[in-house]
Design an enzyme around this catalytic site. Sequence first.
Site, PDB file in Angstrom:
ATOM      1  N   TRP A 170     -21.543   3.576  35.421  1.00 44.63           N
ATOM      2  CA  TRP A 170     -20.327   2.905  35.885  1.00 44.63           C
ATOM      3  C   TRP A 170     -20.699   1.955  37.027  1.00 44.63           C
ATOM      4  CZ3 TRP A 170     -16.785   5.181  40.046  1.00 44.63           C
ATOM      5  CH2 TRP A 170     -15.640   4.407  40.193  1.00 44.63           C
TER       6      TRP A 170
ATOM      7  N   ASP B 287     -20.471  13.782  38.027  1.00 46.95           N
ATOM      8  CA  ASP B 287     -19.225  13.025  38.164  1.00 46.95           C
ATOM      9  C   ASP B 287     -18.324  13.383  36.984  1.00 46.95           C
ATOM     10  OD1 ASP B 287     -17.242  11.211  38.609  1.00 46.95           O
ATOM     11  OD2 ASP B 287     -18.464   9.413  38.338  1.00 46.95           O
TER      12      ASP B 287
ATOM     13  N   ALA C 291     -14.817  12.470  35.752  1.00 46.77           N
ATOM     14  CA  ALA C 291     -13.633  11.619  35.953  1.00 46.77           C
ATOM     15  C   ALA C 291     -12.681  11.657  34.769  1.00 46.77           C
ATOM     16  CB  ALA C 291     -14.078  10.181  36.222  1.00 46.77           C
TER      17      ALA C 291
ATOM     18  N   LYS D 190      -7.336   9.834  35.830  1.00 48.44           N
ATOM     19  CA  LYS D 190      -7.081   9.606  34.404  1.00 48.44           C
ATOM     20  C   LYS D 190      -6.339  10.772  33.769  1.00 48.44           C
ATOM     21  CE  LYS D 190     -10.240   6.643  35.565  1.00 48.44           C
ATOM     22  NZ  LYS D 190     -10.632   5.287  35.397  1.00 48.44           N
TER      23      LYS D 190
END
Length: 398
Positions: free
Chosen positions: A130, A211, A213, A246
């Site tokens: 990302w 991570d 997300a 999200k």
Amino acid sequence: MLEHLDRLPPDPILGLMAAFRADADSRKVDLGVGVYRDERGDTPVMKAVREAERDVLERQTTKTYVAPAGNASFNAAMRRLALGEGSPLADSDRVCAVQAPGGCGALRLGAELIRIARPDAVVHVSDPTWANHVPLLSGCGLKLERYPYFDARSGGVAFESMMRALEALPPRSVVLLHASCHNPTGADLDEAQWREIAALLQRRALLPFIDMAYQGLGRGLEADAYGLRLIAGEVPEALIAVSCSKNFGLYRERVGCLLVVGQSSAAAEAALTQLVRIARGLYSMPPDHGAAIVAEILGNAALHAAWQSELTTMRERILQLRAATAEALAVACPQKDFSHIVRQRGMFSYLGVDKDTVRRLRETHHVYMTDDSRINIAGLRMENIPYFAEAVARALAQ
Ligand code: LMR
């Protein structure tokens, strides 16, 4: 002194958002920023969120400060959501949790903690990763390097190259891993690969920084945390950055959490004191509103079930969009293979076209995606998939 500042180009992802908003064409398609959209193209407030928000506001009697570590109920709920309800680690005193301003805030807190523990630490990120991992992790002075990750030919993980690179890292290197729904490629590790990675991290004394997300948007709430839970249960130390942007649709409320697994309860307690100090020096305290909503949802059985059901609907819609997109592209562009789109998970896939094609798609067909041809599948609608596929075919032929 400020007159010497350079003017910077827009952020590669957020700049697209602005360009899309300014485009007046009714056919425009936003496949840029990673936000979930429904069949009308809207990103609505989730029903469970709306209800929890009402309850929170009704009960709230003060706006006084909470604490640099944030909302304690939220932090407890995030431990269980990420590490697994009833798992020994979720309740272990080897783990500490701090609320952070979004997943980004959690990543930065983790990076700052690593820098204090080991100023010369190198963080190894996947190639590609990302775009915002780079400033978030290196902005505090940590060095970043990349390990091979994506196999463009298969659209999957270049697992052997990845393992070879990780095997060669010096002990105590930091390895950033995406728990699921890899951003930007959509190529995830399978369970057997996670087991090999966990064993390697342990054997080579590497520090995992995970991570997460998109929990719940790939294969499901539990399956998306498989690798993270396995690793956290096996290695002596780990950092986990979790985002609620999200899966709770709380983007602008900035809700995230950093979990730190320490070798001992004393190490976890020390890490917590450091994190509180870092937070105080960076932003003092995280915003409360979104975290209070998440705590309310996860602490109330009916709201929890309603949220999970909405999340399932979102995940299933993404899978349907993936299937329909791959099918439409196969018809419109028979010369190119897009079947990887069905095998990948989460919001993103690479379309696998060059920058000029991306530019033509934007300028001629009003289809927006990042320059590396990352598309947010959740930005498509069944209704405009034929337009999108035709636009890709035309842009490729130009
Ligand atoms: C994305 O990758 O598009 C999202 O995570 C939004 C962002 O902040 O970049």
